[in-house]
Design an enzyme around this catalytic site. Structure first.
Site, PDB file in Angstrom:
ATOM      1  N   CYS A  26       0.804  -1.219   0.000  1.00 44.99           N
ATOM      2  CA  CYS A  26       0.000   0.000   0.000  1.00 44.99           C
ATOM      3  C   CYS A  26       0.845   1.280   0.000  1.00 44.99           C
ATOM      4  CB  CYS A  26      -0.965  -0.010   1.179  1.00 44.99           C
ATOM      5  SG  CYS A  26      -2.041  -1.462   1.224  1.00 44.99           S
TER       6      CYS A  26
ATOM      7  N   ASN B 199     -10.201   0.059   0.052  1.00 46.67           N
ATOM      8  CA  ASN B 199      -8.738   0.106   0.051  1.00 46.67           C
ATOM      9  C   ASN B 199      -8.237  -0.528  -1.245  1.00 46.67           C
ATOM     10  OD1 ASN B 199      -5.995  -0.336   0.429  1.00 46.67           O
ATOM     11  ND2 ASN B 199      -6.192  -1.061   2.533  1.00 46.67           N
TER      12      ASN B 199
ATOM     13  N   HIS C 218      -3.147   7.180   2.235  1.00 48.60           N
ATOM     14  CA  HIS C 218      -3.609   5.859   1.840  1.00 48.60           C
ATOM     15  C   HIS C 218      -4.980   5.614   2.450  1.00 48.60           C
ATOM     16  CE1 HIS C 218      -4.000   1.673   1.100  1.00 48.60           C
ATOM     17  NE2 HIS C 218      -3.784   1.317   2.343  1.00 48.60           N
TER      18      HIS C 218
END
Length: 328
Positions: free
Chosen positions: A122, A285, A255
């Site tokens: 990520c 996500n 993020h």
């Protein structure tokens, strides 16, 4: 005669999201057929996620990356012959090799320059953007495509409600060019491999067979604690590096992992939540794609404007994290 290094400036952004949208209610109904209990309320309360985009079977990371890159190139008004560096951040590459970046290069009809992948989960986009900046500042490239792209649905255990409800698929891209004007003002990357066991997908291919567990596994509480502390310190560090006060930041583009992380980060950094770009509710996500997707969304709806100071942050498996501070 003194030779000055060029700056690296973001001059275009682009996105691609698979057309299939899966709501929490649809996901809960599907899981109920396997006797797994969840609900829209359960998911929203714990994560802030209301829906996600899921790629159809057979859709590859490279195909989404190509679409996002095309949009970014159109936004930056550049042609394939202008690009001399492609970096793709992904944890879900099409193949072991060649790299997804090489597949993107071919798909865009680009014949020159370097192309390679970055794997920092990520945090991948922040890692890739920092790498592109170094290339440009060193004079090794002038126009870079930096892409975050993931088909994370392909590595999810759809019987594990603690993870499968969190993720979606998509791709985001930026064009970074050499410039006489300051663009990227600071960048800071970190990793601590001793925490690899809190977020991982440990399977691999060996002798023609999948060895180990091929699905994503996560210790949510440990990730939450690590993420908030790591990102708040990284934000302070990168602003200090650039000689900028946190109060001067116009937009935080973090993020998109969990709304609780975003709220805690907003409070810790004293950045009003109104200045935090949030796409989590609609996109979930998307790992390495989440930061460029959020950046593009905020540019296209008019929030992020030329001259704004933007702090981008990533945090993910490895354990990795980092920040990039940029003047748009």
């Amino acid at each position: 005669m003194e030779v000055t290094m060029p700056y690296a400036k973001i001059v275009g952004t682009g996105s691609y999201l698979p057309p299939r949208v899966v709501s929490n209610d649809e996901l809960a109904a599907d899981m109920a057929t396997r006797n797994i209990e969840t609900s829209d309320e359960w998911i929203v309360t714990r994560t802030g996620i209301r829906q996600r985009h899921i790629a159809d079977p057979g859709v590859k990371t490279s195909s989404m990356a190509i679409e996002a890159a095309r949009a970014a190139m159109q936004d930056a008004r550049i042609a394939p012959e202008d690009v001399d560096l492609i970096i793709v951040a992904t944890s879900t590459p099409d193949f072991i090799f060649p790299s997804t970046a090489c597949l993107v290069q071919a798909g865009l009809g680009i014949k020159q320059g370097a192309a390679f992948d970055v794997q920092a989960v990520c945090s991948g986009f922040v890692y890739a953007l920092t790498t592109a900046e170094v290339f440009i500042r060193a004079g090794r490239a002038r126009t870079a495509l930096v892409i975050g792209a993931e088909v994370f649905s392909s590595i999810l255990d759809w019987n594990d409600r603690s993870t499968c409800v969190l993720f979606g698929d998509g791709a985001g891209a930026v064009v970074v060019r050499a410039s006489d004007e300051p663009g990227i003002l600071g960048a800071q990357l970190n990793a601590d491999g001793s925490h690899m066991n809190i977020l991982y997908a440990a399977g691999n291919v060996s002798h023609g067979s999948v060895v180990g567990d091929p699905f994503l596994r996560m210790d949510g509480q440990a990730v939450f604690k690590m993420a908030v502390n790591a990102l708040s310190q990284s934000a302070a560090d990168v602003c200090a590096q650039a000689g900028v006060a946190l109060e001067e930041v116009d937009w935080l583009v973090p993020h998109q992992a969990n709304v609780r992380i975003l709220n805690f980060l907003s409070k810790k950094l004293h950045i009003p939540i109104e200045k935090v770009v949030v796409t989590l509710d609609k996109q979930a996500n998307t790992s390495a794609a989440s930061v460029p997707l959020a950046m593009d969304a905020a540019r296209r709806d008019g929030r992020i404007k030329a001259g704004d100071l933007v702090l981008m942050q990533g945090v993910g498996g490895g354990f990795t994290w980092g920040s990039v501070l940029a003047r748009m």
